[in-house]
Design a protein around this motif. Structure first.
Motif, PDB file in Angstrom:
ATOM      1  N   GLU A   6     -15.297  -9.869   3.621  1.00 15.99           N
ATOM      2  CA  GLU A   6     -15.870  -9.052   3.841  1.00 15.99           C
ATOM      3  C   GLU A   6     -15.702  -8.174   5.095  1.00 15.99           C
ATOM      4  OE1 GLU A   6     -20.615  -9.111   5.231  1.00 15.99           O
ATOM      5  OE2 GLU A   6     -20.542  -9.554   3.298  1.00 15.99           O
ATOM      6  N   ARG A  33     -16.387  -5.067   7.678  1.00 19.90           N
ATOM      7  CA  ARG A  33     -17.346  -4.233   8.182  1.00 19.90           C
ATOM      8  C   ARG A  33     -16.712  -2.903   9.299  1.00 19.90           C
ATOM      9  NH1 ARG A  33     -22.061  -5.838   6.410  1.00 19.90           N
ATOM     10  NH2 ARG A  33     -23.006  -4.075   7.536  1.00 19.90           N
ATOM     11  N   PRO A  37     -20.037  11.107   2.809  1.00 21.81           N
ATOM     12  CA  PRO A  37     -20.024  10.254   1.862  1.00 21.81           C
ATOM     13  C   PRO A  37     -19.276  10.385   0.534  1.00 21.81           C
ATOM     14  CG  PRO A  37     -22.404  11.029   2.433  1.00 21.81           C
ATOM     15  CD  PRO A  37     -21.462  11.995   3.051  1.00 21.81           C
ATOM     16  N   ILE A  61     -15.772   9.288   1.895  1.00 18.94           N
ATOM     17  CA  ILE A  61     -15.311   7.994   2.274  1.00 18.94           C
ATOM     18  C   ILE A  61     -15.565   7.208   0.788  1.00 18.94           C
ATOM     19  CG2 ILE A  61     -15.804   7.567   4.718  1.00 18.94           C
ATOM     20  CD1 ILE A  61     -18.507   6.384   3.909  1.00 18.94           C
ATOM     21  N   GLY A  62     -16.439   7.950  -0.285  1.00 18.68           N
ATOM     22  CA  GLY A  62     -16.470   7.352  -1.394  1.00 18.68           C
ATOM     23  C   GLY A  62     -15.163   6.831  -1.933  1.00 18.68           C
ATOM     24  N   SER A 113     -13.502   3.913  -0.394  1.00 20.52           N
ATOM     25  CA  SER A 113     -14.248   2.565  -0.542  1.00 20.52           C
ATOM     26  C   SER A 113     -14.047   2.119  -2.207  1.00 20.52           C
ATOM     27  CB  SER A 113     -15.676   2.607  -0.454  1.00 20.52           C
ATOM     28  OG  SER A 113     -16.101   3.108  -1.463  1.00 20.52           O
ATOM     29  N   GLU A 114     -13.323   2.798  -2.812  1.00 21.78           N
ATOM     30  CA  GLU A 114     -13.177   2.424  -4.321  1.00 21.78           C
ATOM     31  C   GLU A 114     -11.853   1.625  -4.016  1.00 21.78           C
ATOM     32  OE1 GLU A 114     -12.543   5.660  -7.033  1.00 21.78           O
ATOM     33  OE2 GLU A 114     -14.631   6.277  -6.360  1.00 21.78           O
ATOM     34  N   ARG A 116     -12.381  -2.677  -0.195  1.00 17.33           N
ATOM     35  CA  ARG A 116     -13.862  -3.091  -0.017  1.00 17.33           C
ATOM     36  C   ARG A 116     -14.159  -3.316   1.471  1.00 17.33           C
ATOM     37  NH1 ARG A 116     -15.083  -6.718  -5.015  1.00 17.33           N
ATOM     38  NH2 ARG A 116     -17.242  -6.246  -3.915  1.00 17.33           N
ATOM     39  N   VAL A 117     -14.938  -2.241   1.815  1.00 20.98           N
ATOM     40  CA  VAL A 117     -15.204  -2.383   3.409  1.00 20.98           C
ATOM     41  C   VAL A 117     -16.851  -1.811   3.178  1.00 20.98           C
ATOM     42  CG1 VAL A 117     -14.516   0.114   3.531  1.00 20.98           C
ATOM     43  CG2 VAL A 117     -14.707  -1.069   5.236  1.00 20.98           C
ATOM     44  N   LEU A 118     -17.319  -2.562   4.141  1.00 18.35           N
ATOM     45  CA  LEU A 118     -18.946  -2.204   4.324  1.00 18.35           C
ATOM     46  C   LEU A 118     -19.124  -1.425   5.554  1.00 18.35           C
ATOM     47  CD1 LEU A 118     -20.395  -5.670   3.280  1.00 18.35           C
ATOM     48  CD2 LEU A 118     -20.412  -3.512   1.784  1.00 18.35           C
ATOM     49  N   PHE A 119     -19.791  -0.010   5.463  1.00 21.87           N
ATOM     50  CA  PHE A 119     -19.801   0.640   6.677  1.00 21.87           C
ATOM     51  C   PHE A 119     -21.212   0.649   7.391  1.00 21.87           C
ATOM     52  CE2 PHE A 119     -16.794   2.954   4.079  1.00 21.87           C
ATOM     53  CZ  PHE A 119     -15.755   3.216   4.876  1.00 21.87           C
ATOM     54  N   GLU A 120     -20.936   0.525   8.697  1.00 20.19           N
ATOM     55  CA  GLU A 120     -22.194   0.590   9.478  1.00 20.19           C
ATOM     56  C   GLU A 120     -22.208   1.860  10.177  1.00 20.19           C
ATOM     57  OE1 GLU A 120     -23.011  -2.749  12.225  1.00 20.19           O
ATOM     58  OE2 GLU A 120     -22.492  -4.190  10.682  1.00 20.19           O
ATOM     59  N   LEU A 121     -22.985   2.791   9.943  1.00 23.58           N
ATOM     60  CA  LEU A 121     -23.013   4.169  10.144  1.00 23.58           C
ATOM     61  C   LEU A 121     -24.009   4.206  11.456  1.00 23.58           C
ATOM     62  CD1 LEU A 121     -22.395   5.986   6.851  1.00 23.58           C
ATOM     63  CD2 LEU A 121     -20.639   5.268   8.599  1.00 23.58           C
ATOM     64  N   VAL A 122     -23.818   4.836  12.487  1.00 22.70           N
ATOM     65  CA  VAL A 122     -24.675   5.213  13.570  1.00 22.70           C
ATOM     66  C   VAL A 122     -24.789   6.790  13.745  1.00 22.70           C
ATOM     67  CG1 VAL A 122     -25.177   5.160  16.160  1.00 22.70           C
ATOM     68  CG2 VAL A 122     -23.851   3.032  14.614  1.00 22.70           C
ATOM     69  N   VAL A 123     -25.841   7.364  13.906  1.00 28.25           N
ATOM     70  CA  VAL A 123     -25.702   8.629  13.856  1.00 28.25           C
ATOM     71  C   VAL A 123     -26.197   9.259  15.344  1.00 28.25           C
ATOM     72  CG1 VAL A 123     -26.996  10.729  12.943  1.00 28.25           C
ATOM     73  CG2 VAL A 123     -26.704   8.815  11.538  1.00 28.25           C
TER      74      VAL A 123
END
Lengths: 311, 311
Positions: free
Chosen positions: B89, B91, B106, B109-110, B113-114, B117-124
């Protein structure tokens, strides 16, 4: 009376996020603002600000900010009665949860602002933080999921927002080829709004799945839906209720939102919904505009939220 | 080597926003997590956390978090090569400005991510804060309007977002019955995203109007457009560019967005636009996934952003 010039400097530095900006906002030099805050601290014998790790009010500073905001609200009522005193500009600082702000809130207050000329300062925070902001006096009103008001405040039930788990058809095909099974749910990435967002946890618990589970973090309502549309994950998305035909008094169909209607998002498991109750909290002594806003919200909110079950 | 069990406790407490949640995240008791952090502080002879006014890392703590995140990224590359080591996994924690997240990010990066396989932690965060987060090591990449990379990072020009001042027809009729004159602009409420948002200031300067001016504050992209639609104010709204037909390589017309197309929002003064340049910043030693994301962004971003003028 207090020396409000000093308080005003504190308010400006905190609201504007720094000494330089606070000074610009007041039309003063930075050193004048610094001196006012030093003088305030000297009179009180305690600091009102901490500079690190980031600029923030101390507990005492927070109480002063609270007081200053209450005074400003009372002043705005006075200005309303005695327009010659000033511009009559009224500001309301409120904490609104992101999903309300992204869905029903703007339209709901649109009608209010046509009648009352008020400028809104909206703060977006998680619901549990919202009550803390009320307690700290940082905001005069908030929307949160708890009915219990903080001291000096009142709360009113607004209704509930219904959430459904949505994902793109491509995501469904990739992650749920054999249906939405607990095994597949353990593997499929969810989208979580932030550390305080437990909706996806609750949804998984309804399916018998325990954390941890893979997830993206995206603290933006529009980005959240964007990530779902782009097929990165599934997430709990609020249903928008169609506005009532207010003139005819008829309740329209519930609007599933544009993405469900055009098929760009689909419901993972129809029937699995989470209803989140929302309550409006406001200061008891917040002045006329805040009272009028409360009346307005209670009168119109049924058009956007579902009624709460009777308790 | 460092004792990563201790570092992991620090990361969990900060990422999850508290000792209790950090402990839950790690599957430990709260007291075990507390002890690890105390041990870390004892070994270092300095605190790594401050508890008030809110939980936050000290400068030393921030450096440790920085290091821990870099190690995690390197580990994810290793896991990729040696899958038996773990779940694989990955991140990526990134700071994205709200308007990018609400518009093109979105979908951009869609596609990425295909493949990865990465999980994004987005900070605004506001753009100027984003670089600070890079410097602090809190995020591995960010989008901001400055081309200057922080130490240890690289930056790349992405393109620019075009903003237009939009308002509802009802707002236009109420506030600009005689056209968009400097006098009317001084009175009409604007919508400002937050203290760092100077777009409305710049727009008014183009019309020869100086601050202060009446404004609402609304730190949510969707809420911002919602307030404009509800007629509370006007504000600078980003234009969405239609996605290129990538297969045929043709550039489509610029999409004015659904609200301009259906007339629910109108341009205050066509021709007055503000173009904001956007740059992608990333750690030099951020690992393969970050490098691949950089390549991906540079390859596809022309579909969403306007090319920057040559310098």
């Amino acid at each position: 009376m207090l020396d409000y010039k000093l308080l005003e400097a504190l308010v400006a530095v905190i609201d504007q996020g720094g000494f330089e900006r606070g000074a610009r906002h007041l039309g003063l030099t930075q050193s004048a603002v610094s001196q006012r805050i030093k003088l305030l601290e000297a009179r009180l014998g305690q600091p009102v600000l901490v500079r690190s790790p980031r600029l923030a009010p101390t507990l005492l500073g927070q109480r002063l900010l609270n007081h200053a905001q209450q005074v400003r609200l009372l002043e705005s009522d006075l200005l309303d009665q005695v327009p010659a005193l000033g511009s009559g500009e009224r500001r309301l600082r409120l904490a609104i949860n992101a999903d309300s702000l992204a869905t029903w809130w703007p339209e709901a207050i649109g009608r209010f602002s046509e009648r009352y000329r008020v400028l809104f300062e909206l703060v977006v925070v998680d619901q549990e933080v919202a009550l803390k902001r009320m307690r700290d006096g940082d905001v005069a009103g908030c929307i949160c999921d708890s009915p219990r008001p903080v001291q000096g405040a009142r709360s009113h039930a607004l209704g509930s927002m219904r959430y459904r788990a949505l994902a793109s058809p491509a995501f469904m095909a990739r992650h749920f080829p054999d249906g939405v099974t607990p095994g597949a749910l353990r593997q499929a990435p969810a989208i979580v709004f932030g550390p305080d967002d437990r909706l996806q946890h609750r949804y998984l618990a309804m399916h018998g799945v325990e954390p941890p589970f893979p997830h993206h973090l995206c603290p933006s309502s529009e980005g959240f839906v964007g990530l779902a549309l782009a097929g990165l994950g599934y997430g709990m998305v609020p249903e928008r209720q169609a506005e009532r035909e207010l003139h005819e008094g008829r309740l329209q169909e519930i609007d599933p939102g544009p993405h469900l209607a055009d098929g760009s998002l689909v419901d993972l498991a129809p029937g699995y919904v989470i209803d989140v109750p929302l309550y409006w909290h406001h200061w008891r002594q917040g002045g006329e505009v805040l009272d009028a806003l409360t009346d307005h919200l209670l009168r119109i909110v049924d058009a956007w939220l579902m009624p709460l079950p009777a308790t």
